[in-house]
Scaffold this active site. Structure first.
Site, PDB file in Angstrom:
ATOM      1  N   SER A   2       6.874 -15.512 -10.780  1.00 45.95           N
ATOM      2  CA  SER A   2       5.821 -15.873 -11.750  1.00 45.95           C
ATOM      3  C   SER A   2       5.561 -14.721 -12.719  1.00 45.95           C
ATOM      4  O   SER A   2       5.448 -14.921 -13.933  1.00 45.95           O
ATOM      5  CB  SER A   2       4.513 -16.197 -11.010  1.00 45.95           C
ATOM      6  OG  SER A   2       4.657 -17.371 -10.266  1.00 45.95           O
ATOM      7  N   ARG A  41       6.329 -14.363 -16.961  1.00 44.44           N
ATOM      8  CA  ARG A  41       5.226 -14.034 -17.868  1.00 44.44           C
ATOM      9  C   ARG A  41       5.478 -12.729 -18.614  1.00 44.44           C
ATOM     10  O   ARG A  41       5.175 -12.611 -19.805  1.00 44.44           O
ATOM     11  CB  ARG A  41       3.913 -13.957 -17.071  1.00 44.44           C
ATOM     12  CG  ARG A  41       3.407 -15.354 -16.688  1.00 44.44           C
ATOM     13  CD  ARG A  41       2.442 -15.273 -15.533  1.00 44.44           C
ATOM     14  NE  ARG A  41       1.799 -16.535 -15.223  1.00 44.44           N
ATOM     15  CZ  ARG A  41       2.359 -17.515 -14.501  1.00 44.44           C
ATOM     16  NH1 ARG A  41       3.586 -17.374 -14.011  1.00 44.44           N
ATOM     17  NH2 ARG A  41       1.692 -18.633 -14.251  1.00 44.44           N
ATOM     18  N   GLY A  69      10.612 -24.884 -13.726  1.00 39.20           N
ATOM     19  CA  GLY A  69       9.375 -25.507 -14.207  1.00 39.20           C
ATOM     20  C   GLY A  69       8.489 -24.494 -14.904  1.00 39.20           C
ATOM     21  O   GLY A  69       7.895 -24.772 -15.950  1.00 39.20           O
ATOM     22  N   ARG A  90      10.905 -33.902 -13.391  1.00 40.86           N
ATOM     23  CA  ARG A  90       9.534 -33.415 -13.150  1.00 40.86           C
ATOM     24  C   ARG A  90       8.611 -33.735 -14.331  1.00 40.86           C
ATOM     25  O   ARG A  90       9.061 -33.812 -15.474  1.00 40.86           O
ATOM     26  CB  ARG A  90       9.574 -31.896 -12.863  1.00 40.86           C
ATOM     27  CG  ARG A  90      10.372 -31.594 -11.614  1.00 40.86           C
ATOM     28  CD  ARG A  90      10.455 -30.120 -11.321  1.00 40.86           C
ATOM     29  NE  ARG A  90       9.159 -29.539 -11.013  1.00 40.86           N
ATOM     30  CZ  ARG A  90       8.947 -28.245 -10.824  1.00 40.86           C
ATOM     31  NH1 ARG A  90       9.956 -27.401 -10.926  1.00 40.86           N
ATOM     32  NH2 ARG A  90       7.746 -27.798 -10.539  1.00 40.86           N
ATOM     33  N   GLN A 120       0.789 -23.453 -14.200  1.00 42.21           N
ATOM     34  CA  GLN A 120       1.739 -23.607 -15.316  1.00 42.21           C
ATOM     35  C   GLN A 120       1.050 -24.275 -16.492  1.00 42.21           C
ATOM     36  O   GLN A 120       1.229 -23.875 -17.644  1.00 42.21           O
ATOM     37  CB  GLN A 120       2.951 -24.421 -14.857  1.00 42.21           C
ATOM     38  CG  GLN A 120       3.752 -23.690 -13.784  1.00 42.21           C
ATOM     39  CD  GLN A 120       4.941 -24.481 -13.275  1.00 42.21           C
ATOM     40  OE1 GLN A 120       5.106 -25.645 -13.611  1.00 42.21           O
ATOM     41  NE2 GLN A 120       5.750 -23.846 -12.452  1.00 42.21           N
ATOM     42  N   ASP A 128       3.687 -23.075  -2.856  1.00 40.85           N
ATOM     43  CA  ASP A 128       5.146 -23.023  -2.675  1.00 40.85           C
ATOM     44  C   ASP A 128       5.552 -22.750  -1.230  1.00 40.85           C
ATOM     45  O   ASP A 128       6.742 -22.743  -0.911  1.00 40.85           O
ATOM     46  CB  ASP A 128       5.733 -21.926  -3.574  1.00 40.85           C
ATOM     47  CG  ASP A 128       5.631 -22.296  -5.056  1.00 40.85           C
ATOM     48  OD1 ASP A 128       5.566 -23.506  -5.363  1.00 40.85           O
ATOM     49  OD2 ASP A 128       5.597 -21.381  -5.896  1.00 40.85           O
TER      50      ASP A 128
END
Ligand code: S3P
Length: 449
Positions: free
Chosen positions: A36, A40, A105, A133, A180, A330
């Site tokens: 993550s 970013r 994603g 998705r 997200q 997750d």
């Protein structure tokens, strides 16, 4: 010229793999870098005027897909050493080719948000899993801000997004607990006129809010009743930053689970980010009786780090309430595997969002357990696992991984402790999040071939 200099790391293994009962897992491994934060850091750097330096970037397939897309959007993205990347931001332009985010994603949704504030048109595509998705959760708020978007059937990829430099700010309550979606709106809001507000009924990971100030942006988080409210003023320019990526608690979960389950084991995973919005699994494992010690290990990127020491443990079933889901979203597949070895029943509640992951993870996790002789059921949005306790998990099944890295790793962790070996049908997609998985498991003595 845009360039990804220096050879990129290999893609890791592919094809099926079999994990066999292992014992005495020992050793110390450094946690894989956080996925993550890596996405970013690249995206914020590509928005900043000047050169940012990122150290210890997770060089996984998902993150590399984001790097590749940023290059197509006009940023200069260079790999200058192992895990070291320099990114020179520039106003984003229409890419000449479709942006292929592969399995990611996070990559596709955050990039759609960040791209929406520029006068550009971009087409987003992905692999079979990503193409199934939901994207409407991001496109709806972006349309409300003034972007135009055309999607495939049912709001899926391919998506063609037409951004605009005259985006409107919005005040948006998240209909699903999704970092997200929150991040996509905030990244768009950077270019909007006025303050953008995102309201979260259930707090999700806050890496975007925490990283934005490192790039000189203003953003504040407050509480209104039960809601977390993030406020971001518009028309903000980002400045370049130097960032070092912390270890990923979601990836660390796999060696940690293996050491909990395999007899006579004791391992340490170093440098794991302790962000409370990511750390739910470790609290649950302790409630189950796991012998886990967390030793403070400094700070990175504004996040506290710890070294996690874990020993083989006698575990009992627990109930995990739905409110805890965002802090461990997750980790449910590997937690279900751990629960299969525990004494008694584990109830994992409120897992509707698992259906929207790289696979329908609720159904796929239940199938993984059932294929290996574990009693499991889905009741509404809950997963109920009856632990095998001292009788042991039979194993011997073949796990259908459905393009899902976390299912593949969860199946292999089960095989390291079950009576008969567990085979997973594909392993290539493990490189999307944890390219060093096989090396790390081998380093602590786990048998996978
Ligand atoms: C992520 C957020 C989560 C998580 C994903 C990474 C992120 O998804 O499942 O692996 O980096 O923001 P949602 O926010 O859609 O739940």
């Amino acid at each position: 010229m845009n360039a990804l200099k220096n050879p990129l790391p290999g893609k890791g293994k592919s094809g099926p793999a079999t994990a066999r009962k292992s014992s005495r897992l020992r050793g110390t491994i450094a946690a894989a870098r956080d996925k993550s934060c890596s996405h970013r850091a690249l995206i914020l750097a590509a928005l900043a005027a000047g050169t940012s330096r990122i150290e210890d970037l997770l060089e996984s397939a998902d993150v590399l897909a984001t790097a590749g897309a940023l290059k197509e959007l006009g940023a200069r993205v260079e790999r200058t050493g192992e895990g070291v990347w320099e990114v020179h931001g520039a106003p984003w332009q229409s890419p000449e080719v479709p942006l292929d985010l592969g399995n990611s994603g996070t990559g596709v949704r955050l990039l759609m948000g960040a791209a929406a504030r520029f006068d550009l048109t971009a087409r987003f595509i992905g692999d079979e899993s990503l193409s199934s998705r939901p994207m409407a959760r991001v496109l709806d708020p972006l349309r409300a801000m003034g972007a135009e978007a055309k999607s495939g059937e049912d709001g899926r990829l391919p998506v063609t997004l037409k951004g605009t430099s005259v985006l409107k700010a919005i005040d948006y309550r998240l209909p699903v607990a999704s970092a997200q979606v929150k991040s996509a709106i905030l990244l768009a809001g950077l270019g909007a006129a006025g303050d953008t507000l995102v309201r979260e009924p259930h707090a999700t990971r806050d890496h975007t809010e925490k990283m934005l100030p490192l790039f000189g942006a203003m953003v504040s988080t407050g509480q209104e009743g039960a809601e977390t409210v993030i406020r971001l003023p518009g028309a903000q320019a980002l400045s370049p930053a130097g960032i070092a990526i912390p270890g990923d608690p979601s990836s660390a979960a796999f060696p940690v689970a293996a050491a909990l389950l395999a007899p006579e084991s004791e391992i340490t995973v170093t440098g794991v980010m302790m962000n409370p919005a990511r750390f739910g699994l470790y609290d649950v494992l302790k409630e189950m009786g796991a012998l886990i010690e967390l030793l403070p290990a400094g700070e990175r990127c504004g996040e506290a780090l710890c070294d996690i020491s874990v020993r083989t443990s006698h575990l009992s079933g627990v109930t995990v309430a739905p409110e805890r889901a965002p802090s461990m979203i997750d980790e449910y597949p590997v937690l279900a595997v751990v629960a299969a070895f525990a004494d008694g029943v584990t109830r994992l509640q409120g897992l509707s969002e698992l259906r929207a992951k790289e696979s329908d993870r609720l159904a796929a996790t239940a199938a993984l357990l059932a294929a290996n002789g574990v009693e499991v059921s889905i009741e509404g949005d809950d997963l109920i696992v009856t632990g095998c306790g001292p009788a042991g998990v039979p194993g011997g099944g073949e796990v259908k991984t459905r393009h899902d890295h976390r299912l593949a790793m969860s199946g292999l962790v089960m095989g390291l402790a079950s009576k008969a070996p567990v085979e997973v049908d594909e392993t290539a997609m493990i490189a999307t999040s944890y390219p060093g998985f096989f090396d790390d498991i081998a380093a602590i003595g786990g048998e996978i071939d």
